[in-house]
Design a protein around this motif. Structure first.
Motif, PDB file in Angstrom:
ATOM      1  N   ASP A   4       0.816  -1.217   0.000  1.00  0.00           N
ATOM      2  CA  ASP A   4       0.000   0.000   0.000  1.00  0.00           C
ATOM      3  C   ASP A   4       0.854   1.273   0.000  1.00  0.00           C
ATOM      4  O   ASP A   4       0.339   2.377   0.129  1.00  0.00           O
ATOM      5  N   ASN A   5       2.171   1.102  -0.139  1.00  0.00           N
ATOM      6  CA  ASN A   5       3.133   2.212  -0.171  1.00  0.00           C
ATOM      7  C   ASN A   5       3.154   3.036   1.112  1.00  0.00           C
ATOM      8  O   ASN A   5       3.581   4.187   1.106  1.00  0.00           O
ATOM      9  N   ALA A   6       2.705   2.467   2.218  1.00  0.00           N
ATOM     10  CA  ALA A   6       2.655   3.202   3.480  1.00  0.00           C
ATOM     11  C   ALA A   6       3.962   3.126   4.260  1.00  0.00           C
ATOM     12  O   ALA A   6       4.357   4.098   4.901  1.00  0.00           O
ATOM     13  N   LEU A   7       4.623   1.963   4.208  1.00  0.00           N
ATOM     14  CA  LEU A   7       5.843   1.774   4.988  1.00  0.00           C
ATOM     15  C   LEU A   7       7.008   1.397   4.085  1.00  0.00           C
ATOM     16  O   LEU A   7       6.862   0.596   3.167  1.00  0.00           O
ATOM     17  N   LEU A   8       8.153   1.969   4.383  1.00  0.00           N
ATOM     18  CA  LEU A   8       9.394   1.671   3.678  1.00  0.00           C
ATOM     19  C   LEU A   8      10.366   1.103   4.704  1.00  0.00           C
ATOM     20  O   LEU A   8      10.525   1.665   5.792  1.00  0.00           O
TER      21      LEU A   8
END
Length: 105
Positions: A4-8
């Motif tokens: 979901d591209n929330a955490l890297l």
């Protein structure tokens, strides 16, 4: 990065840790100590575990990335759950996705 591209997830080669960066918040929201000189990272397809190749210690650290329920017997924090020895200076990792099918006997 999570789907979901929330955490890297970032390896901190000189600090022997990985950091969890919240993209929308623009800040680090956690870190976990792993082996010596973490290098490559691979997130499991279900995003519950992160595999960290530790170049200095010659192992793969398995890190639980999902927070557990407050009443769980397992720590609620992200944590190192296992270390797998793999040999001298590993520097890359790949997880092959697969489907698990459960049938009735």
């Amino acid at each position: 990065m999570t789907s979901d591209n929330a955490l890297l997830y970032v390896s901190n080669f000189g600090a022997d840790t990985i950091s969890v960066y919240a993209v929308d918040e623009g800040r680090v929201v956690g870190s976990v100590r792993v082996g010596s000189r973490p290098d490559a990272l691979a997130l499991a397809p279900n995003e519950e575990h992160l595999l960290v190749v530790d170049t200095g210690s010659g192992d793969v650290a398995v890190v639980r990335m999902v927070k557990t329920r407050a009443n769980s017997k397992i720590s609620a924090d992200r944590a190192l759950v296992n270390v797998i020895p793999v040999g001298n200076q590993p520097n890359d990792i790949v997880i092959k996705a697969f489907d698990v099918k459960v049938g009735k006997p």
